[in-house]
Design a protein around this motif. Sequence first.
Motif, short mmCIF file in Angstrom:
data_model
loop_
_atom_site.label_atom_id
_atom_site.label_comp_id
_atom_site.label_asym_id
_atom_site.label_seq_id
_atom_site.Cartn_x
_atom_site.Cartn_y
_atom_site.Cartn_z
N ARG A 32 30.71 24.99 9.28
CA ARG A 32 32.08 25.41 8.65
C ARG A 32 31.86 26.77 7.98
O ARG A 32 30.89 26.87 7.38
CB ARG A 32 32.45 24.35 7.38
N GLY A 56 40.06 20.36 7.66
CA GLY A 56 39.64 19.32 8.26
C GLY A 56 39.07 18.12 7.36
O GLY A 56 39.66 17.88 6.16
N SER A 57 37.98 17.53 7.84
CA SER A 57 37.39 16.43 6.82
C SER A 57 36.90 16.84 5.77
O SER A 57 36.79 16.39 4.60
CB SER A 57 36.33 15.55 7.60
N PHE A 115 32.92 24.49 13.86
CA PHE A 115 32.82 24.02 15.10
C PHE A 115 31.72 23.00 15.07
O PHE A 115 31.19 22.81 14.08
CB PHE A 115 32.41 25.16 16.14
N ASP A 134 38.91 21.97 21.57
CA ASP A 134 38.66 20.60 21.33
C ASP A 134 37.54 20.62 20.11
O ASP A 134 37.51 19.55 19.37
CB ASP A 134 38.18 19.87 22.40
N THR A 135 36.76 21.52 20.10
CA THR A 135 35.48 21.39 19.37
C THR A 135 35.26 22.71 18.28
O THR A 135 34.40 22.49 17.59
CB THR A 135 33.83 21.38 20.19
N ARG A 194 37.63 25.18 15.44
CA ARG A 194 38.76 25.46 14.86
C ARG A 194 38.97 26.85 14.81
O ARG A 194 38.13 27.76 14.70
CB ARG A 194 39.05 25.10 13.44
N ARG A 235 45.85 17.18 16.76
CA ARG A 235 45.54 16.31 15.58
C ARG A 235 46.90 16.15 14.61
O ARG A 235 47.10 15.17 14.09
CB ARG A 235 44.34 16.57 14.84
P1 TMP Z 1 36.13 18.07 10.88
O1 TMP Z 1 36.90 18.69 10.07
O2 TMP Z 1 37.37 16.90 11.52
O3 TMP Z 1 34.88 17.05 10.54
O4 TMP Z 1 35.65 18.67 12.21
C1 TMP Z 1 34.88 19.87 12.20
C2 TMP Z 1 34.91 20.33 13.44
O5 TMP Z 1 34.21 19.60 14.42
C3 TMP Z 1 36.01 21.05 14.04
O6 TMP Z 1 36.14 22.20 14.63
C4 TMP Z 1 36.27 19.87 15.17
C5 TMP Z 1 35.06 19.37 15.59
N1 TMP Z 1 34.98 18.02 15.86
C6 TMP Z 1 34.42 17.60 17.19
O7 TMP Z 1 34.43 18.35 17.90
N2 TMP Z 1 34.56 16.19 17.22
C7 TMP Z 1 34.74 15.22 16.55
O8 TMP Z 1 34.51 14.14 16.68
C8 TMP Z 1 35.05 15.98 15.10
C9 TMP Z 1 35.54 14.67 14.18
C10 TMP Z 1 35.06 17.11 15.04
#
Ligand code: TMP
Length: 235
Positions: free
Chosen positions: A94, A99-100, A176, A196-197, A199, A215
């Motif tokens: 990050r 997100g999380s 990512f 998908d993977t 931001r 999302r």
């Molecule tokens: P998060 O903020 O939801 O933890 O996600 C962090 C980054 O990881 C975001 O770029 C999205 C990616 N991600 C995935 O590719 N697969 C997943 O299952 C999750 C939860 C996040």
Amino acid sequence: MEKREKLYEGKAKIMYATDDADLVIQYFKDDATAFNAKKKGTIDEKGIMNNAISCKVFEFLGANGIPTHLVKKLSDREMLVKKVEIVPVEVIIRNRAAGSLCRNYGVQEGKILSRPIFEFCYKNDAFNDPLMNEDHVVGLGLATEKEVARMRELTMKVNELMKKFFLALNIELIDFKIEFGRFKGEIILADEVSPDTCRLWEVGTGVRLDKDRFRQDLGNIKEGYQEVLKRVTGK
Ligand code: TMP
Ligand code: ASP
């Protein structure tokens, strides 16, 4: 090269065997999930766009010294890759809060982090992909200490390279997730790198160009992927 039986079907991709024991075909679907598949949908042509974007990113990373599983793009939805044993951890970096990180730590979305935050999550849907530290990864036998160090080293390099790659396209890499695999005793980058993977926010406007549109129901989901594809491929 001949396509053989289905080996594994995940949420967004399917793996097929080939007549070469070292190579498999990674097929990209249009299916989209979020929040551990609690939310499900499809994004028209996402598989085509993510395959094209991932191939370009892997080519760039490979040319800059990162070992990846990419052999070559085979078709719109198919990538020929080295057959790895996936290390069952998701590696997240990050650069800004989203997100999380915001949900778990009460941080304001968009806050610039004073240094990149490196995270491991257990790749296990049944347990909601819990956050884990290096001791969990090694202690549970998911990877060796040496592999953990290598994944960290490669991930930091991938972050620096991808930040530059996207910035040249007027896109800021917010965070990512990547996955690594073992291939002939070496740790290499596997899976995919796509909206998908990652931001991806447009520089200046902060417009979201990634799966957060799905999302968070932000609308114009396909258009976000198309915009990234256009910038990445120059078409
Ligand atoms: P998060 O903020 O939801 O933890 O996600 C962090 C980054 O990881 C975001 O770029 C999205 C990616 N991600 C995935 O590719 N697969 C997943 O299952 C999750 C939860 C996040
Ligand atoms: N792909 C993950 C899932 O299905 C989550 C995400 O990307 O947000 O649940």
